[in-house]
Design an enzyme around this catalytic site. Sequence first.
Site, mmCIF file in Angstrom:
data_model
loop_
_atom_site.group_PDB
_atom_site.id
_atom_site.type_symbol
_atom_site.label_atom_id
_atom_site.label_comp_id
_atom_site.label_asym_id
_atom_site.label_seq_id
_atom_site.Cartn_x
_atom_site.Cartn_y
_atom_site.Cartn_z
ATOM 1 N N HIS A 153 15.178 -15.669 11.553
ATOM 2 C CA HIS A 153 13.826 -15.768 10.997
ATOM 3 C C HIS A 153 12.862 -14.704 11.519
ATOM 4 O O HIS A 153 11.807 -14.491 10.913
ATOM 5 C CB HIS A 153 13.237 -17.147 11.300
ATOM 6 C CG HIS A 153 13.935 -18.280 10.621
ATOM 7 N ND1 HIS A 153 14.140 -18.329 9.254
ATOM 8 C CD2 HIS A 153 14.486 -19.424 11.126
ATOM 9 C CE1 HIS A 153 14.776 -19.454 8.952
ATOM 10 N NE2 HIS A 153 15.006 -20.124 10.067
ATOM 11 N N ASP A 188 23.581 -21.090 7.752
ATOM 12 C CA ASP A 188 22.568 -21.939 8.372
ATOM 13 C C ASP A 188 21.896 -22.765 7.266
ATOM 14 O O ASP A 188 21.813 -22.327 6.125
ATOM 15 C CB ASP A 188 21.539 -21.023 9.049
ATOM 16 C CG ASP A 188 20.591 -21.724 9.988
ATOM 17 O OD1 ASP A 188 19.759 -22.500 9.494
ATOM 18 O OD2 ASP A 188 20.652 -21.493 11.209
ATOM 19 N N HIS A 190 18.815 -23.273 6.961
ATOM 20 C CA HIS A 190 17.561 -22.606 6.616
ATOM 21 C C HIS A 190 17.838 -21.233 6.009
ATOM 22 O O HIS A 190 18.786 -20.551 6.396
ATOM 23 C CB HIS A 190 16.679 -22.441 7.861
ATOM 24 C CG HIS A 190 16.303 -23.740 8.499
ATOM 25 N ND1 HIS A 190 17.028 -24.291 9.535
ATOM 26 C CD2 HIS A 190 15.287 -24.598 8.244
ATOM 27 C CE1 HIS A 190 16.463 -25.431 9.891
ATOM 28 N NE2 HIS A 190 15.418 -25.647 9.128
ATOM 29 N N ASP A 276 23.212 -26.106 12.010
ATOM 30 C CA ASP A 276 22.325 -27.157 11.527
ATOM 31 C C ASP A 276 22.661 -27.595 10.103
ATOM 32 O O ASP A 276 22.037 -28.519 9.572
ATOM 33 C CB ASP A 276 20.854 -26.732 11.634
ATOM 34 C CG ASP A 276 20.589 -25.341 11.107
ATOM 35 O OD1 ASP A 276 21.506 -24.732 10.526
ATOM 36 O OD2 ASP A 276 19.455 -24.836 11.279
#
Length: 508
Positions: A153, A188, A190, A276
């Site tokens: 990120h 991931d 995200h 995750d």
Amino acid sequence: MDASAGGGGNSVPTSGADGSKRRVCYFYDAEVGNYYYGQGHPMKPHRIRMTHELLAHYGLLDQMQVLRPHPARDRDLCRFHADDYVAFLRSVTPETQQDQIRALKRFNVGEDCPVFDGLYSFCQTYAGGSVGGAVKLNHGHDIAINWAGGLHHAKKCEASGFCYVNDIVLAILELLKYHQRVLYVDIDIHHGDGVEEAFYTTDRVMTVSFHKFGDYFPGTGVIHDVGHNKGKYYSMNVPLDDGIDDESYQSLFKPLMGKVMEVFSPGVVVLQCGADSLSGDRLGCFNLSIKGHAECVRFMRSFNVPLLLLGGGGYTIRNVARCWCYETGVALGHELTDKMPPNEYYEYFGPDYTLHVAPSNMENKNTRQQLDDIRSKLLDNLSKLRHAPSVQFQERPPEAELPERDEDQENPDERHDTHYDMEMNDVKPINDSGRRSSIHSVRMKNESAETEATDRDVNRVVAEHPRGTGAVTDGVGSSKQALPNDASSMATDELGALKVDPESSNKL
């Protein structure tokens, strides 16, 4: 398909249908588990130490070259990040942060991305491992692993979503010195927004992200975001809904990635293995098993193209350690026994003390029709890439310095402390504004509980879609947040050398 055709990378030696033998190196710093984001924060670097302990007790460390990463230097980090941002990370401490309120706000450091003791050393360590892995792949290794990396990120001028330095972008820049095309794949939960933004305007890096989309951090990654200018159709986003299981996930992953490998023909693959997306994750909402997650590693490994494996998210730390241990076994071509050997963290894995955990019975909100529509749309986009882009190298940047040491001849008890010297080389700037995206703030209503016992009782947060869809409530407990930013831009010049735009910066 010739995995290395036109890609500038080495074809990995095969043995059997999948090519079981690989030359694998693994990066680990024993200090990484000591870094602490703070009480109640879901990101726990301690999970890296737990993973390492499992690798040791499963006997996998003896099957790899084990290296301690050389810390990335200021000028290494500034290959992508802004000088003033790097200087801030280097100087800020828990004791001095109250004197730098404006800088904290400007660089989005504070709540989700807190200041903690050793913050800059932590960044240097995980970035050094990822760039070191890229150097090793450039010098003949088949697979490199850095479970401390994968912090996708981080932006050019700001922290975001628990990430401070984007080690992935730095590693890709290193790989581009030897490989005409680099493929980045993100599993991931995200969206891999920081990496996508960095390479949104180039056809030398293709980014593919499989992620939860809709009322979820960071709010980016819609299927229609495909890249810009030269990079059009070289960004691919696979938006998914809650509860996706192994079968549904692989019904998209394998056909899409098979087609990407065919039409893009990368010389090297970077795979971010954020855990995750596993069932039962503290901040997640997918329902993947460890074997289902690892099937992505197995599939990308089967193309016999140099592979960089990185960590990422993962907040139920006992399952993160299980997952990355198992995936290290997949990288090495070893199937690990389910019964876990005794280890320092054995009590974390009770009451069953097994490597694998069963998925839950949560509802899969991804209907067959939705999955078919996504697959059809993305395969159509890929059909518009008529052939792998050709890149002419007029002058390659100097090679990174990497004195070789034979780890097998050293004391096995000291192998994880072996140093190597890493040199990153300058990448010249070009003015290209690239894509600019705005990510609005996501606020955590309640602090997550510290213990694993509360993993499944997670906070609800409020997120705003970055493209103006208004405020919506996130019901799956992501506590990640971001402030507005301008995407840093990258593009290729006429000779194909990657350029970084030094004028692109984030301003509030």
